[in-house]
Every structure is written in C-alpha cells, then in structure tokens.
Design an enzyme around this catalytic site. Structure first.
Site, PDB file in Angstrom:
ATOM      1  N   CYS A  74       2.665   3.001   9.378  1.00  0.00           N
ATOM      2  CA  CYS A  74       1.473   3.205  10.535  1.00  0.00           C
ATOM      3  C   CYS A  74       2.290   2.945  11.922  1.00  0.00           C
ATOM      4  O   CYS A  74       3.572   2.430  11.941  1.00  0.00           O
ATOM      5  CB  CYS A  74       0.792   1.934  10.747  1.00  0.00           C
TER       6      CYS A  74
ATOM      7  N   CYS B 280      -3.666   6.665  11.909  1.00  0.00           N
ATOM      8  CA  CYS B 280      -2.881   6.831  13.281  1.00  0.00           C
ATOM      9  C   CYS B 280      -2.011   7.873  13.306  1.00  0.00           C
ATOM     10  O   CYS B 280      -1.344   8.033  14.077  1.00  0.00           O
ATOM     11  CB  CYS B 280      -2.218   5.491  13.386  1.00  0.00           C
TER      12      CYS B 280
ATOM     13  N   THR C 165       0.795  -1.242   0.155  1.00  0.00           N
ATOM     14  CA  THR C 165      -0.065  -0.027  -0.009  1.00  0.00           C
ATOM     15  C   THR C 165       0.745   1.344  -0.228  1.00  0.00           C
ATOM     16  O   THR C 165       0.449   2.163  -0.269  1.00  0.00           O
ATOM     17  CB  THR C 165      -0.950   0.068   1.400  1.00  0.00           C
TER      18      THR C 165
ATOM     19  N   CYS D 172       0.209   7.159   7.470  1.00  0.00           N
ATOM     20  CA  CYS D 172      -1.420   6.701   7.661  1.00  0.00           C
ATOM     21  C   CYS D 172      -2.184   7.842   7.865  1.00  0.00           C
ATOM     22  O   CYS D 172      -1.979   8.412   8.739  1.00  0.00           O
ATOM     23  CB  CYS D 172      -1.548   5.352   8.467  1.00  0.00           C
TER      24      CYS D 172
HETATM   25 ZN    ZN Z   1      -2.284   3.594  10.673  1.00  0.00          ZN
END
Ligand code: ZN
Length: 354
Positions: A39, A73, A35, A70
């Site tokens: 994170c 988070c 992706t 991300c």
């Molecule tokens: Zn994340």
C-alpha cells in the site's frame, strides 16, 4: 525513485503509516507479509500489525518481492489525485505569469504544501522540476518575444532574465542559435538542402554552416523543401549545389547501413530536455530497441514517459538520432514521425544487417 530523508528510519515510516500521511506517498510503500498486499502510506485500509510490515522505496521493488498492489490505494498507479493535479496546474500558471522565476518556498506556500513535497509532486506531474519548467518557459517566451521585438535587450527583460548576459550563458544549450540569429527568426541564416531517394522513399537533407540540421523522409519530393521551410520559417532555404552531393551520399548510405560510423557534424536544435532525450537515443545501438519508459528512467525521470514520446516525435534528424529504436513497453512499434511503416522497415533492416 528516491526515499525521502524524512522517512529514513523504521519508526518514521511506521508513524507515517499510522498517521496515514499523504505527504509520505511516493516516498515509500509498505507491504503486509500476512496478506501479500502492498500500500501507499496514506491508504485507508485497516492498519496491519507492525511486526508484519516491510517497506519498499518503489512499487516495482514491492512487486519484485512478490507483493500485490492494494486495490484501494492503487500503489502502482502513476496518477495523483485530482486535487493535487489542480495545485500543480496552478503552480504552472503562476510560473508562466511571473516576470521573474518564483521561489520554490513561495510557490509551495501559495499552494499550502511543503517545499519538498511540492517539488516532488511537480516533477511527478509535469515530468521536470519547477526550475526546469520556469527556465524552459522563459526560453519559449524569449524566442516568441525575440521574433516580434525590435530591441533584444528589451526582450530579455520581458522574458524575466535579470541581465542579458545571462541569456548567452544559460540558454546556450536551449536556443542553439545565438540570440541575434534567433531574433531574426533565421533571416540571414542560410540552410542548404538536397533531396534524394533512399530505401525509405524520398529524403531531404539540410544543413547550416554548423552542420546537418534536418534529415526527413517524405513521399513527395516537391513537398519536402516546403516542409523544411515551415520548420525554419525565416531562414533562407536554398537548394544546395553540387558540393552537397557527397554529403547526401553519405547520409543515404548511413540510412541503409546505420551500424557504420556517422562522422558528419550535426546542428542539433532543441530544448534542454529534448537534447537530454536525444542523447540517450544516440546510445541505442542499431538492431536494439528501448521503451519510452526505459528512456524516461535513463534520464532519471521515470514519470516523464509522455514527454519522452513527445521529444522523440520532435526529432528532426531521422536515423542519426534513432528515435525509431524507441518502442512501446509491450513491444508494439508505437508511432513514428515519418510513418510507422518506415519505422518497421528501419528496424527490420537493422536486424538483417546485424
Ligand atoms: Zn492500500
């Protein structure tokens, strides 16, 4: 940024990701190759396939490898959640209200955190370790107490020192005046000053018998001695005689050409943290600049950016401690204790001189 020994293997890191362990946050970050996102371990997003995961010890490293933070988070944010922040604030209050320095394990237990995690969070939120905070707090308390009390020994015990000899050793770099001088708040402590004109307007140069303790700019020559007196409220502040002339000339010359050596003795008064910051500043060459963030990184405290800015603003020795060479990360000049216009002039002047 350090990785925790707890998460020093692939298995341990993966387990933390699977368990979404909050205590692993800030110890490492995981990135998902498929992706391109990275994170915090505690992120609530869908668990990736283990074979697609790689780990980084800092968010900067992950970004440098091309990963995007991300959105859930927010792994690049320096803010910790409010609950954690409340706990750290509580810890500060406990330290402030204790007569002795509380033990790390006791503090952590009180807050329901592991000692290591607590220590790391504290440093992240406050910018210094709990121990440094406690020691700085005691120093502040000591100096307040010394001003108001008759007995120095009593004041030491009030501030939580177990024996008065400890103060002389431990606090040497924090209270640069010896305790007896400090108690008097500067009584019997003579500061000589001279006022002159320089390329940046009016300047006051002040010295104790140990060295130069203040160099400050101002627009009104009559105000400068009054401001100096405010800084050393109980010291005897006197206008220096003709013996001071060469010292003034030397400083004025240095303001104009800061690439020359400055060999006059200094009486630098500040907390341990301030001194640490100021030492870094003194290593920045004329014509060079550093960001507040870089200074924070240099002192090994990358989250203490605001504390660094405050230490720069507390500098009493203009140009000699070149706080004007510290600017914002985006290249903006940011603030300057003696006015941003002066900061600009100083930096421009250094560029020309080079
Ligand atoms: Zn994340």
């Amino acid at each position: 940024m350090k990785s925790l020994s707890t998460y020093n293997t692939d298995d341990r890191r993966w387990n933390a990701v699977v368990g979404r362990e909050q205590s692993a946050d800030e110890c490492f970050y995981y990135a998902v190759m498929t992706t391109g996102i990275f994170c915090r371990p505690s992120c609530s997003s869908k668990l990736p396939n283990r074979e697609n995961v790689e780990y980084f010890i800092s968010s900067q490293d992950a970004q440098a490898s091309g990963y995007q933070p991300c959105k859930k988070c927010k792994p690049t944010g320096t803010t910790v959640n409010e609950e954690v922040e409340q706990k750290i604030i509580k810890a500060c209050r406990i330290i402030e209200n204790s007569n002795t320095v509380p033990k790390l394990v006791d503090l952590a237990k009180e807050l329901g955190l592991s000692p290591y995690y607590f220590h790391r969070l504290f440093k992240k939120v406050v910018g210094i370790t709990p121990k440094q905070f406690a020691s700085g707090h005691r120093s502040r308390r000591l100096s307040n107490s010394l001003k108001s009390r008759e007995s120095i020994t009593e004041a030491f015990y009030d501030a939580g020192f177990s024996s008065s000899s400890g103060v002389y050793n431990k606090n040497q770099d924090q209270l640069s005046m010896k305790p007896k001088e400090y108690r008097a708040g500067g009584v019997g402590f003579t500061i000589h000053y001279g006022v002159a004109e320089c390329i940046l307007g009016w300047i006051i140069i002040a010295a104790t018998d140990r060295g130069i303790c203040a160099i400050e700019f101002g627009d009104d020559p009559a105000m400068l001695p009054r401001q100096l007196q405010d800084r050393f409220p109980k010291a005897t502040v006197t206008k220096a005689g003709s013996g001071f002339t060469s010292l003034i000339e030397e400083v004025v010359k240095f303001i104009k050409a800061p690439q020359d050596n400055f060999n006059l003795p200094l009486d630098i008064q500040g907390t341990a943290f301030q001194q640490q910051v100021w030492n870094i500043l003194r290593q920045i060459e004329p014509g060079q600049t550093m960001s507040y963030t870089e200074v924070a990184e240099k002192i090994g405290n990358p989250n203490a950016v605001r504390a660094v800015a405050t230490a720069c603003a507390s500098n009493k020795l203009a140009v000699v401690i070149p706080c004007h060479r510290v600017i914002s990360k985006d290249g903006k000049l940011s603030g300057y204790r003696w006015g941003v216009e002066r900061k600009k002039l100083l930096l421009d002047n250094e560029k020309i001189e080079r």
